[in-house]
Design a protein around this motif. Sequence first.
Motif, PDB file in Angstrom:
ATOM      1  N   LEU A 120     -73.377 -45.235 129.222  1.00 30.44           N
ATOM      2  CA  LEU A 120     -73.291 -43.890 128.664  1.00 30.44           C
ATOM      3  C   LEU A 120     -74.009 -42.856 129.518  1.00 30.44           C
ATOM      4  O   LEU A 120     -74.247 -41.749 129.045  1.00 30.44           O
ATOM      5  N   ASN A 121     -74.386 -43.220 130.736  1.00 24.17           N
ATOM      6  CA  ASN A 121     -75.059 -42.274 131.634  1.00 24.17           C
ATOM      7  C   ASN A 121     -76.428 -41.840 131.127  1.00 24.17           C
ATOM      8  O   ASN A 121     -76.854 -40.729 131.373  1.00 24.17           O
ATOM      9  N   ALA A 122     -77.108 -42.707 130.367  1.00 25.72           N
ATOM     10  CA  ALA A 122     -78.449 -42.376 129.881  1.00 25.72           C
ATOM     11  C   ALA A 122     -79.435 -43.335 130.538  1.00 25.72           C
ATOM     12  O   ALA A 122     -80.004 -44.201 129.893  1.00 25.72           O
ATOM     13  N   GLN A 123     -79.631 -43.145 131.830  1.00 23.07           N
ATOM     14  CA  GLN A 123     -80.392 -44.143 132.604  1.00 23.07           C
ATOM     15  C   GLN A 123     -81.855 -44.171 132.202  1.00 23.07           C
ATOM     16  O   GLN A 123     -82.458 -45.243 132.106  1.00 23.07           O
ATOM     17  N   PHE A 124     -82.441 -43.003 131.929  1.00 27.83           N
ATOM     18  CA  PHE A 124     -83.852 -42.963 131.547  1.00 27.83           C
ATOM     19  C   PHE A 124     -84.074 -43.727 130.241  1.00 27.83           C
ATOM     20  O   PHE A 124     -84.995 -44.533 130.125  1.00 27.83           O
ATOM     21  N   LEU A 131     -77.293 -35.891 133.054  1.00 23.38           N
ATOM     22  CA  LEU A 131     -77.934 -35.509 131.800  1.00 23.38           C
ATOM     23  C   LEU A 131     -79.043 -36.483 131.421  1.00 23.38           C
ATOM     24  O   LEU A 131     -80.065 -36.080 130.884  1.00 23.38           O
ATOM     25  N   GLY A 132     -78.818 -37.772 131.695  1.00 25.48           N
ATOM     26  CA  GLY A 132     -79.763 -38.775 131.222  1.00 25.48           C
ATOM     27  C   GLY A 132     -80.876 -39.076 132.200  1.00 25.48           C
ATOM     28  O   GLY A 132     -81.606 -40.039 132.019  1.00 25.48           O
ATOM     29  N   LEU A 133     -81.011 -38.283 133.233  1.00 23.56           N
ATOM     30  CA  LEU A 133     -82.066 -38.548 134.218  1.00 23.56           C
ATOM     31  C   LEU A 133     -83.374 -37.910 133.769  1.00 23.56           C
ATOM     32  O   LEU A 133     -83.405 -37.059 132.878  1.00 23.56           O
ATOM     33  N   VAL A 134     -84.467 -38.339 134.401  1.00 26.02           N
ATOM     34  CA  VAL A 134     -85.792 -37.901 133.982  1.00 26.02           C
ATOM     35  C   VAL A 134     -85.940 -36.387 134.125  1.00 26.02           C
ATOM     36  O   VAL A 134     -86.567 -35.730 133.301  1.00 26.02           O
ATOM     37  N   LYS A 135     -85.316 -35.832 135.165  1.00 26.50           N
ATOM     38  CA  LYS A 135     -85.483 -34.402 135.434  1.00 26.50           C
ATOM     39  C   LYS A 135     -84.960 -33.553 134.280  1.00 26.50           C
ATOM     40  O   LYS A 135     -85.673 -32.688 133.754  1.00 26.50           O
TER      41      LYS A 135
END
Lengths: 178, 108
Positions: free
Chosen positions: A49-53, A125-129
């Motif tokens: 789901l592209n929510a890696q963090f 969207l799901g990255l820490v930044k």
Amino acid sequence: MQNLPIPFLVLSFLTILSALYVVTSKNPVHSVLALIFTFFTISAHYVLLNAQFLAIVNLIVYAGAIMVLFLFVLMLLNLSKDTEPVKSNWWGIAAAISAGSLLLIITAAFQVSGEAVAKNPVEGLGLVKALGKVLFTRFVVPFELTGILFLAAMVGAVLLGKREKGNDVLISKEESKG
Amino acid sequence: MSILNIFNQVEISHYIYLSTVLFCIGLFGVLFRRNAIILLMCIELMLNAVNLLFTAFSSYMGDSDGQIFVFFIMVVAAAEAAVGLAILVLVYRHTRSTDVSFLDRLKG
């Protein structure tokens, strides 16, 4: 059922299967291990789901910290073998009917409500930044409140876990009575 | 991009069904089992089902608020597990069992 991608199908199948094993297994240690496996598959879903963090945080917090705590308590209390008394079948049937009717009602409500979901995926969207920017601007007050919650939980856990002399006397009295 | 472009191949309804099934499995466990540790684990399972749905909606809609909420749910789950297990150890010291059916007499 239209053409779903194979990774999604396999992951969902594994998730549901291991969740069922958590509930039905007689041995609590097997339950804990199955639950850890469920958390891994849910983390894989987060990656899809592209929510890696969140995938990494899920692994660290749930599979790393919480489940180790569960396993530790299980070993500490020496409950690794099956000590659960056998329940009557009626209880299982009632629980299955209750959970099944909730499942039925939620899916039926969703079917009736129809599909009104817009697709608008955003890159990164799901990255820490991206998440950090939102967390430390709009959600900074709840973020600080979680610190207070953790402090309260820590104090509570230490206070509850502290062995007092009065308790031991109470237990030995009860044991000598019974 | 992600490993596979899931947003075009999987409808969000499939994620709704998946997390509903997970939530109901957790609910069944809470109703069925008697071991208090398993009950806490089933609660974690239900929380994770909700987390999955939050993340799915957040990713499909392109809004990061859902993922922040998942973050907060994880925090609360960690606190809940710590305090719940401490209470469980206390109960075990008193009754020498983690069976929740022993806890129906709240006489102090």
